[in-house]
Enzyme design. Structure first.
Site, PDB file in Angstrom:
ATOM      1  N   CYS A 169     104.685  25.107  52.638  1.00  0.00           N
ATOM      2  CA  CYS A 169     105.380  26.354  52.949  1.00  0.00           C
ATOM      3  C   CYS A 169     104.849  27.058  54.192  1.00  0.00           C
ATOM      4  O   CYS A 169     105.384  28.107  54.570  1.00  0.00           O
ATOM      5  CB  CYS A 169     105.314  27.290  51.744  1.00  0.00           C
ATOM      6  N   HIS A 309     104.131  36.920  53.344  1.00  0.00           N
ATOM      7  CA  HIS A 309     104.672  35.733  52.683  1.00  0.00           C
ATOM      8  C   HIS A 309     105.553  36.201  51.524  1.00  0.00           C
ATOM      9  O   HIS A 309     106.664  35.704  51.358  1.00  0.00           O
ATOM     10  CB  HIS A 309     103.533  34.841  52.185  1.00  0.00           C
ATOM     11  N   GLU A 320      97.838  38.041  48.636  1.00  0.00           N
ATOM     12  CA  GLU A 320      97.939  38.470  50.025  1.00  0.00           C
ATOM     13  C   GLU A 320      97.735  39.968  50.193  1.00  0.00           C
ATOM     14  O   GLU A 320      97.272  40.416  51.246  1.00  0.00           O
ATOM     15  CB  GLU A 320      99.234  37.994  50.676  1.00  0.00           C
ATOM     16  N   LYS A 341     111.934  37.436  52.075  1.00  0.00           N
ATOM     17  CA  LYS A 341     112.326  36.522  51.000  1.00  0.00           C
ATOM     18  C   LYS A 341     113.093  37.263  49.914  1.00  0.00           C
ATOM     19  O   LYS A 341     113.813  36.642  49.132  1.00  0.00           O
ATOM     20  CB  LYS A 341     111.093  35.838  50.410  1.00  0.00           C
ATOM     21  N   HIS A 346     113.307  31.806  49.369  1.00  0.00           N
ATOM     22  CA  HIS A 346     112.167  31.040  49.889  1.00  0.00           C
ATOM     23  C   HIS A 346     112.636  29.628  50.222  1.00  0.00           C
ATOM     24  O   HIS A 346     112.828  28.797  49.337  1.00  0.00           O
ATOM     25  CB  HIS A 346     111.061  31.003  48.839  1.00  0.00           C
ATOM     26  N   PHE A 405     101.485  25.522  48.964  1.00  0.00           N
ATOM     27  CA  PHE A 405     100.848  24.620  48.016  1.00  0.00           C
ATOM     28  C   PHE A 405      99.891  23.696  48.763  1.00  0.00           C
ATOM     29  O   PHE A 405     100.179  23.244  49.873  1.00  0.00           O
ATOM     30  CB  PHE A 405     101.904  23.791  47.288  1.00  0.00           C
TER      31      PHE A 405
END
Length: 419
Positions: A169, A309, A320, A341, A346, A405
């Site tokens: 990502c 994010h 975050e 998002k 996403h 990930f």
């Protein structure tokens, strides 16, 4: 003289509208593009919602043969690259082909076509041993993700470096960073840099269902993506692409180009901790932010907006938020933070470049997009997340971050070029 990479063109394919201006309208109006999945029958899955792009390849200018040959992700990338080039005002003959480069990111490559071909070859999963004679002649291309970057290079006559970046990502940020390096190192004069993913398929839904990462709020898809909200319950899958035209700052100025933003600094870290898990202290993301600011020769006080994010999972949003506090100190409480998002979902590897396109437009147009669907404050997420409504303000520097990930953490600083 130090070479700097600047953004002179932006092209976007995103949920809610095709093209840069439709994308920007969606963001600034705070609209959401999440809905019930229509690409396939989602009935067997826990999460049956997504942010789909209303994309017709022929209407978007691709030929019948390109439509047959290319995976949906490649189609997104080519259409975005064409828009970015047109936006930049670059004439085809202005740069020798060997001085044009392409760097494209993708997390899951040609997932859509591979899923479709498996269904054909196995006759809907009935046969364990597949019959290769039913396969498309383009199947090999679908199995090699780098062909996505090749399609962009072929379409734009780029004969310099052509690469595909796949870091989960964070692929979108990392591909633009690679493109910026081509400019600063002098190996290219023009780079088409961005990312694309079209992951909306049964196999992707099954994978995220298995780890319960996606939202099960199927009854209210428009409000399912709720980053930083106390009632958030997972992210919503999306699809799309964004491509930026990068040039050397001096050359762009000499030709009178419109410069959206300059890439100030980039950094990456890995937590070496867990394939999908994140430590709550956000140390690795904080380190990436600090190094990116150092490379840009900027202080926390110089950051005017943070593009988070903001996936909408419990652990990511806490992670975050802690990283912003750890890296920016008190400034974290005084700078607007938002997650797009919440509106476009996403799109895995693509989202980093889509977010960078938004960041460049924020600097150019002086509007910070909101975090949609943020109604209930989470005590653990206590920053200014620009809830519900866009905010007009002058923005000279933007921090954009990504988390993926594998423990990947990336940070990039975009800023207004000095006069």
């Amino acid at each position: 003289m130090t070479r700097a990479a600047v953004v002179t063109g932006i092209g976007v394919v995103a949920p809610g509208g095709i093209g840069r201006e439709a994308f920007w309208s969606l963001l600034t109006e705070g609209r959401t593009a999440t809905r019930a999945i229509t690409h396939f029958d989602p009935a067997p899955f826990r999460s049956r919602i997504a942010a789909e792009a209303d994309f017709d390849p022929l209407e978007a200018g691709l030929s019948y043969q390109q439509n047959r040959r290319m995976d949906r992700a490649a189609q997104f990338a080519v259409v975005s690259a064409r828009e970015a080039l047109a936006d930049s005002g670059l004439e085809p003959e202005s740069t020798p082909p060997h001085r044009r480069a392409v760097t494209i990111g993708s997390a899951v490559g040609c997932t859509t076509s591979l899923e479709e071909e498996y269904q054909v070859l196995s006759d809907g999963g009935r046969h364990r041993l597949v019959d290769h004679t039913y396969g498309t002649p383009h199947l090999y291309d679908h199995m090699v993700p780098s062909t996505i970057a090749v399609e962009v290079a072929r379409d734009t006559a780029a004969e310099g470096e052509v690469s595909l970046v796949s870091t989960g990502c964070t692929s979108g940020i990392d591909a633009v960073a690679q493109g910026a390096r081509c400019i600063t190192e002098g190996t290219a004069d023009v780079v088409l840099a961005g990312a694309t993913d079209a992951p909306l398929s049964p196999i992707t839904s099954a994978c995220f269902d298995a780890i319960k990462a996606t939202s099960p709020n199927n009854s209210d898809p428009g409000h399912a993506s709720r980053p930083f909200d106390a009632d958030r319950d997972g992210f919503v899958l999306g699809e799309g692409a964004a491509v930026l035209v990068l040039e050397e700052r001096g050359a762009a100025r000499r030709r009178g180009a419109r410069i959206y933003a300059e890439i100030g600094g980039v950094a990456n870290r890995s937590n070496a901790f867990h394939m999908t898990g994140l430590k709550p202290d956000g140390r690795e993301m904080a380190e990436a932010i600090t190094v990116a600011l150092d490379r840009a020769r900027m202080a926390p006080e110089d950051v005017d907006y943070i593009n988070a994010h903001g996936s909408g999972t419990k652990q990511n949003d806490r992670h975050e938020t802690a990283a912003f506090k750890r890296s920016l100190g008190d400034r974290a409480y005084r700078v607007p933070v938002s997650s797009i998002k919440s509106m476009v979902g996403h799109s895995l590897g693509a989202i980093g470049s889509i977010e960078l396109a938004a960041c460049a437009l924020v600097i150019d147009r002086g509007v910070v997009p909101p975090t949609a669907n943020l109604h209930t404050r989470d005590p653990e997420c206590d920053l200014d997340y620009v809830p519900l409504t866009a905010r007009e303000c002058e923005v000279d520097a933007v921090l954009s971050v990504g988390s993926g990930f594998g423990g990947f953490q990336s940070a990039m600083v975009l800023r207004r070029p000095a006069a």
